[in-house]
Design a protein around this motif. Structure first.
Motif, PDB file in Angstrom:
ATOM      1  N   VAL A  71       0.843  -1.205   0.000  1.00  0.00           N
ATOM      2  CA  VAL A  71       0.000   0.000   0.000  1.00  0.00           C
ATOM      3  C   VAL A  71       0.873   1.247   0.000  1.00  0.00           C
ATOM      4  CG1 VAL A  71      -1.614   1.335   1.425  1.00  0.00           C
ATOM      5  CG2 VAL A  71      -2.014  -1.098   1.048  1.00  0.00           C
ATOM      6  N   LEU A  72       1.957   1.232   0.792  1.00  0.00           N
ATOM      7  CA  LEU A  72       2.849   2.380   0.845  1.00  0.00           C
ATOM      8  C   LEU A  72       3.514   2.616  -0.506  1.00  0.00           C
ATOM      9  CD1 LEU A  72       4.275   4.560   2.541  1.00  0.00           C
ATOM     10  CD2 LEU A  72       6.009   2.853   3.078  1.00  0.00           C
ATOM     11  N   LYS A  73       4.022   1.538  -1.125  1.00  0.00           N
ATOM     12  CA  LYS A  73       4.676   1.682  -2.428  1.00  0.00           C
ATOM     13  C   LYS A  73       3.684   2.157  -3.481  1.00  0.00           C
ATOM     14  CE  LYS A  73       8.319  -1.722  -1.671  1.00  0.00           C
ATOM     15  NZ  LYS A  73       8.820  -3.050  -2.026  1.00  0.00           N
ATOM     16  N   THR A  74       2.472   1.597  -3.458  1.00  0.00           N
ATOM     17  CA  THR A  74       1.453   2.003  -4.428  1.00  0.00           C
ATOM     18  C   THR A  74       1.073   3.471  -4.226  1.00  0.00           C
ATOM     19  OG1 THR A  74       0.593  -0.259  -4.444  1.00  0.00           O
ATOM     20  CG2 THR A  74      -0.859   1.458  -5.290  1.00  0.00           C
ATOM     21  N   THR A  75       0.936   3.874  -2.973  1.00  0.00           N
ATOM     22  CA  THR A  75       0.595   5.264  -2.671  1.00  0.00           C
ATOM     23  C   THR A  75       1.710   6.202  -3.115  1.00  0.00           C
ATOM     24  OG1 THR A  75      -0.706   4.521  -0.775  1.00  0.00           O
ATOM     25  CG2 THR A  75      -0.095   6.841  -0.826  1.00  0.00           C
ATOM     26  N   GLU A  76       2.967   5.812  -2.831  1.00  0.00           N
ATOM     27  CA  GLU A  76       4.093   6.640  -3.266  1.00  0.00           C
ATOM     28  C   GLU A  76       4.146   6.748  -4.784  1.00  0.00           C
ATOM     29  OE1 GLU A  76       7.576   4.872  -1.561  1.00  0.00           O
ATOM     30  OE2 GLU A  76       7.254   5.784   0.401  1.00  0.00           O
ATOM     31  N   HIS A  77       3.933   5.629  -5.449  1.00  0.00           N
ATOM     32  CA  HIS A  77       3.955   5.642  -6.918  1.00  0.00           C
ATOM     33  C   HIS A  77       2.848   6.547  -7.458  1.00  0.00           C
ATOM     34  CE1 HIS A  77       4.560   4.291 -11.003  1.00  0.00           C
ATOM     35  NE2 HIS A  77       3.280   3.970 -11.079  1.00  0.00           N
ATOM     36  N   ALA A  78       1.654   6.395  -6.893  1.00  0.00           N
ATOM     37  CA  ALA A  78       0.534   7.230  -7.353  1.00  0.00           C
ATOM     38  C   ALA A  78       0.825   8.704  -7.085  1.00  0.00           C
ATOM     39  CB  ALA A  78      -0.759   6.804  -6.656  1.00  0.00           C
ATOM     40  N   ALA A  79       1.380   9.004  -5.911  1.00  0.00           N
ATOM     41  CA  ALA A  79       1.692  10.396  -5.580  1.00  0.00           C
ATOM     42  C   ALA A  79       2.749  10.947  -6.531  1.00  0.00           C
ATOM     43  CB  ALA A  79       2.175  10.503  -4.134  1.00  0.00           C
ATOM     44  N   GLN A  80       3.794  10.150  -6.796  1.00  0.00           N
ATOM     45  CA  GLN A  80       4.830  10.606  -7.719  1.00  0.00           C
ATOM     46  C   GLN A  80       4.261  10.809  -9.119  1.00  0.00           C
ATOM     47  OE1 GLN A  80       7.878   7.648  -7.387  1.00  0.00           O
ATOM     48  NE2 GLN A  80       8.763   8.526  -5.534  1.00  0.00           N
ATOM     49  N   SER A  81       3.386   9.919  -9.516  1.00  0.00           N
ATOM     50  CA  SER A  81       2.771  10.038 -10.835  1.00  0.00           C
ATOM     51  C   SER A  81       1.936  11.309 -10.918  1.00  0.00           C
ATOM     52  CB  SER A  81       1.911   8.810 -11.115  1.00  0.00           C
ATOM     53  OG  SER A  81       1.252   8.937 -12.343  1.00  0.00           O
ATOM     54  N   LEU A  82       1.144  11.554  -9.870  1.00  0.00           N
ATOM     55  CA  LEU A  82       0.322  12.767  -9.859  1.00  0.00           C
ATOM     56  C   LEU A  82       1.184  14.020  -9.819  1.00  0.00           C
ATOM     57  CD1 LEU A  82      -2.592  11.737  -7.480  1.00  0.00           C
ATOM     58  CD2 LEU A  82      -2.700  12.116  -9.938  1.00  0.00           C
ATOM     59  N   VAL A  83       2.244  13.985  -9.007  1.00  0.00           N
ATOM     60  CA  VAL A  83       3.130  15.142  -8.930  1.00  0.00           C
ATOM     61  C   VAL A  83       3.797  15.362 -10.283  1.00  0.00           C
ATOM     62  CG1 VAL A  83       5.293  15.974  -7.916  1.00  0.00           C
ATOM     63  CG2 VAL A  83       3.519  15.040  -6.445  1.00  0.00           C
ATOM     64  N   GLY A  84       4.212  14.274 -10.926  1.00  0.00           N
ATOM     65  CA  GLY A  84       4.814  14.388 -12.256  1.00  0.00           C
ATOM     66  C   GLY A  84       3.850  14.993 -13.257  1.00  0.00           C
ATOM     67  N   GLN A  85       2.609  14.522 -13.209  1.00  0.00           N
ATOM     68  CA  GLN A  85       1.600  15.067 -14.119  1.00  0.00           C
ATOM     69  C   GLN A  85       1.342  16.534 -13.814  1.00  0.00           C
ATOM     70  OE1 GLN A  85      -1.803  12.541 -13.653  1.00  0.00           O
ATOM     71  NE2 GLN A  85      -0.941  10.869 -14.847  1.00  0.00           N
ATOM     72  N   GLN A  86       1.266  16.866 -12.524  1.00  0.00           N
ATOM     73  CA  GLN A  86       1.044  18.263 -12.154  1.00  0.00           C
ATOM     74  C   GLN A  86       2.213  19.133 -12.595  1.00  0.00           C
ATOM     75  OE1 GLN A  86       0.360  18.077  -7.934  1.00  0.00           O
ATOM     76  NE2 GLN A  86      -1.826  17.710  -8.149  1.00  0.00           N
ATOM     77  N   GLN A  87       3.443  18.637 -12.392  1.00  0.00           N
ATOM     78  CA  GLN A  87       4.610  19.416 -12.817  1.00  0.00           C
ATOM     79  C   GLN A  87       4.597  19.625 -14.321  1.00  0.00           C
ATOM     80  OE1 GLN A  87       7.920  17.165 -11.329  1.00  0.00           O
ATOM     81  NE2 GLN A  87       8.090  18.376  -9.461  1.00  0.00           N
ATOM     82  N   GLU A  88       4.291  18.567 -15.048  1.00  0.00           N
ATOM     83  CA  GLU A  88       4.253  18.667 -16.509  1.00  0.00           C
ATOM     84  C   GLU A  88       3.193  19.676 -16.939  1.00  0.00           C
ATOM     85  OE1 GLU A  88       3.274  15.776 -20.298  1.00  0.00           O
ATOM     86  OE2 GLU A  88       4.009  14.871 -18.454  1.00  0.00           O
ATOM     87  N   THR A  89       2.011  19.592 -16.325  1.00  0.00           N
ATOM     88  CA  THR A  89       0.928  20.519 -16.660  1.00  0.00           C
ATOM     89  C   THR A  89       1.320  21.954 -16.317  1.00  0.00           C
ATOM     90  OG1 THR A  89      -0.698  18.781 -16.258  1.00  0.00           O
ATOM     91  CG2 THR A  89      -1.512  21.041 -16.255  1.00  0.00           C
ATOM     92  N   LEU A  90       1.912  22.145 -15.131  1.00  0.00           N
ATOM     93  CA  LEU A  90       2.321  23.488 -14.733  1.00  0.00           C
ATOM     94  C   LEU A  90       3.436  24.025 -15.634  1.00  0.00           C
ATOM     95  CD1 LEU A  90       2.260  23.181 -10.842  1.00  0.00           C
ATOM     96  CD2 LEU A  90       0.694  24.487 -12.279  1.00  0.00           C
ATOM     97  N   GLN A  91       4.376  23.163 -16.024  1.00  0.00           N
ATOM     98  CA  GLN A  91       5.443  23.597 -16.916  1.00  0.00           C
ATOM     99  C   GLN A  91       4.884  24.002 -18.272  1.00  0.00           C
ATOM    100  OE1 GLN A  91       8.167  20.307 -16.891  1.00  0.00           O
ATOM    101  NE2 GLN A  91       9.295  21.054 -15.116  1.00  0.00           N
ATOM    102  N   LYS A  92       3.943  23.203 -18.786  1.00  0.00           N
ATOM    103  CA  LYS A  92       3.329  23.552 -20.069  1.00  0.00           C
ATOM    104  C   LYS A  92       2.586  24.880 -19.960  1.00  0.00           C
ATOM    105  CE  LYS A  92       2.662  18.934 -22.023  1.00  0.00           C
ATOM    106  NZ  LYS A  92       1.678  17.899 -22.396  1.00  0.00           N
ATOM    107  N   ALA A  93       1.818  25.033 -18.871  1.00  0.00           N
ATOM    108  CA  ALA A  93       1.055  26.267 -18.695  1.00  0.00           C
ATOM    109  C   ALA A  93       1.985  27.460 -18.546  1.00  0.00           C
ATOM    110  CB  ALA A  93       0.145  26.151 -17.473  1.00  0.00           C
ATOM    111  N   ALA A  94       3.066  27.295 -17.786  1.00  0.00           N
ATOM    112  CA  ALA A  94       4.015  28.394 -17.604  1.00  0.00           C
ATOM    113  C   ALA A  94       4.696  28.738 -18.921  1.00  0.00           C
ATOM    114  CB  ALA A  94       5.054  28.021 -16.545  1.00  0.00           C
ATOM    115  N   ALA A  95       5.114  27.708 -19.666  1.00  0.00           N
ATOM    116  CA  ALA A  95       5.766  27.961 -20.956  1.00  0.00           C
ATOM    117  C   ALA A  95       4.815  28.661 -21.911  1.00  0.00           C
ATOM    118  CB  ALA A  95       6.248  26.637 -21.554  1.00  0.00           C
TER     119      ALA A  95
END
Length: 138
Positions: free
Chosen positions: A67-91
């Motif tokens: 559960v911890l590994k799955t939660t960490e993976h999901a969180a990293q995935s969401l953070v990655g998606q958020q970073q990508e979205t924010l980078q695109k929006a900023a650019a």
């Protein structure tokens, strides 16, 4: 009672008492055997419970880890998606802001250049006309 029975009744009673004594002996042995069996079953049950408890603890630990590994993976995935979205929006925002600013600046710069050019042309023309008038006297 004496050592030997004197009649059939005493013989039957003696035989009956012997049989009862033999049954009691067997019952005692059966009771001891039953107690030993109960103790063995109790010990086996305790060992089984200990094994089950160990397996349950391992399963809990592994489940928590999963559960911890799955939660960490999901969180990293969401953070990655958020970073990508924010980078695109900023650019995109920077690109749009720079484009608008450059276009505005270019228009302003062109207008200033045209005004300076016209001013410089007017000054040069006036200077040439003044020199012609001064040289030729007209």
């Amino acid at each position: 009672m004496s050592g030997k029975p004197s009649n059939a009744r005493e013989a039957l009673l003696a035989e009956l008492l012997g049989d009862v004594q033999m049954v009691l002996g067997r019952l005692e042995k059966a009771d001891q055997s039953a107690q030993a069996t109960a103790a063995a079953v109790t010990e086996a049950t305790e060992q089984y419970r200990a094994q089950v408890d160990d397996m349950v603890n391992k399963l809990r630990s592994e489940t928590a880890s999963i559960v911890l590994k799955t939660t960490e993976h999901a969180a990293q995935s969401l953070v990655g998606q958020q970073q990508e979205t924010l980078q695109k929006a900023a650019a995109q925002a920077i690109h749009q802001a720079l484009s608008d600013q450059v276009l505005r600046r270019n228009r302003r710069d062109w207008m200033l250049a045209a005004a300076w050019g016209a001013t410089a042309g007017s000054v040069v023309t006036l200077t040439l006309m003044a020199m012609k008038a001064w040289l030729f006297g007209h």
